[in-house]
Design a protein around this motif. Structure first.
Motif, short mmCIF file in Angstrom:
data_model
loop_
_atom_site.label_atom_id
_atom_site.label_comp_id
_atom_site.label_asym_id
_atom_site.label_seq_id
_atom_site.Cartn_x
_atom_site.Cartn_y
_atom_site.Cartn_z
N TYR A 1 28.59 29.55 26.00
CA TYR A 1 29.53 28.85 25.13
C TYR A 1 29.58 27.37 25.44
N ILE A 2 29.95 26.63 24.42
CA ILE A 2 30.18 25.19 24.51
C ILE A 2 31.58 24.97 23.92
N VAL A 3 32.43 24.28 24.65
CA VAL A 3 33.78 24.00 24.15
C VAL A 3 34.00 22.50 24.17
N VAL A 4 34.41 21.95 23.05
CA VAL A 4 34.74 20.52 22.95
C VAL A 4 36.24 20.43 22.71
N ASN A 5 36.91 19.56 23.48
CA ASN A 5 38.34 19.37 23.28
C ASN A 5 38.63 19.03 21.82
N GLU A 6 39.72 19.55 21.33
CA GLU A 6 40.08 19.38 19.92
C GLU A 6 40.11 17.91 19.51
N SER A 7 40.60 17.04 20.38
CA SER A 7 40.71 15.62 20.04
C SER A 7 39.35 14.94 19.93
N SER A 8 38.29 15.57 20.44
CA SER A 8 36.95 14.98 20.40
C SER A 8 36.02 15.66 19.41
N ALA B 1 36.15 15.27 27.44
CA ALA B 1 35.85 15.56 26.04
C ALA B 1 35.26 16.94 25.86
N ILE B 2 34.67 17.47 26.93
CA ILE B 2 33.97 18.76 26.79
C ILE B 2 34.25 19.65 27.98
N HIS B 3 34.01 20.89 27.78
CA HIS B 3 33.95 21.85 28.88
C HIS B 3 32.69 22.67 28.65
N LEU B 4 31.78 22.63 29.60
CA LEU B 4 30.55 23.39 29.50
C LEU B 4 30.57 24.38 30.64
N ASP B 5 30.56 25.66 30.31
CA ASP B 5 30.57 26.70 31.31
C ASP B 5 29.42 26.48 32.28
N THR B 6 29.70 26.65 33.56
CA THR B 6 28.65 26.46 34.56
C THR B 6 27.53 27.48 34.41
N HIS B 7 27.79 28.54 33.69
CA HIS B 7 26.77 29.54 33.40
C HIS B 7 26.43 29.51 31.92
N SER B 8 26.32 28.32 31.35
CA SER B 8 26.15 28.19 29.91
C SER B 8 24.83 28.74 29.40
N CYS B 9 23.82 28.79 30.25
CA CYS B 9 22.53 29.31 29.83
C CYS B 9 22.15 30.45 30.76
N LEU B 10 22.36 31.64 30.30
CA LEU B 10 22.11 32.81 31.12
C LEU B 10 20.85 33.53 30.65
N PRO B 11 19.90 33.79 31.54
CA PRO B 11 18.70 34.50 31.10
C PRO B 11 19.00 35.96 30.79
N LEU B 12 18.70 36.39 29.56
CA LEU B 12 18.83 37.79 29.18
C LEU B 12 17.53 38.53 29.48
N GLN B 13 16.45 37.89 29.15
CA GLN B 13 15.12 38.42 29.41
C GLN B 13 14.33 37.25 29.97
N ARG B 14 13.14 37.52 30.40
CA ARG B 14 12.35 36.45 30.99
C ARG B 14 12.14 35.29 30.02
N GLN B 15 11.96 35.57 28.74
CA GLN B 15 11.64 34.52 27.79
C GLN B 15 12.77 34.21 26.82
N THR B 16 13.97 34.73 27.05
CA THR B 16 15.11 34.46 26.18
C THR B 16 16.24 33.86 27.01
N VAL B 17 16.83 32.78 26.51
CA VAL B 17 18.00 32.17 27.14
C VAL B 17 19.16 32.29 26.17
N TYR B 18 20.29 32.75 26.66
CA TYR B 18 21.50 32.90 25.86
C TYR B 18 22.47 31.78 26.20
N ILE B 19 22.86 31.02 25.19
CA ILE B 19 23.86 29.96 25.39
C ILE B 19 25.22 30.62 25.30
#
Length: 75
Positions: A23-30, A3-21
């Motif tokens: 991407y999140i991909v959900v299959n069209e049928s779901s 139903a989903i594909h979540l990038d294995t690097h979905s949460c990448l630290p940009l700075q020490r106190q900031t997390v960048y999401i």
């Protein structure tokens, strides 16, 4: 059924106190069933423990994703 594909690097630290999401991909049928929202809530709850700020980038034309992020509290 996947139903989903979540990038294995979905949460990448940009700075020490900031997390960048990345991407999140959900299959069209779901889509429209709350799957993306559930994943996002899980990411936010987990990453909030190590980061003061979470950030995302969403394409203007992706209105469904923009609505989801706004509902969760992203501006």
């Amino acid at each position: 059924v996947e139903a989903i594909h979540l990038d294995t690097h979905s949460c990448l630290p940009l700075q020490r106190q900031t997390v960048y999401i990345d991407y999140i991909v959900v299959n069209e049928s779901s889509r429209g069933r709350g799957v993306g929202t559930a994943i996002l809530h899980d990411i936010v709850n987990r990453e909030r423990q190590r980061a003061e700020r979470l950030a995302v980038a969403v394409r203007d034309r992706n209105t469904a994703s923009r609505r989801m992020f706004l509902r969760i509290g992203f501006l």
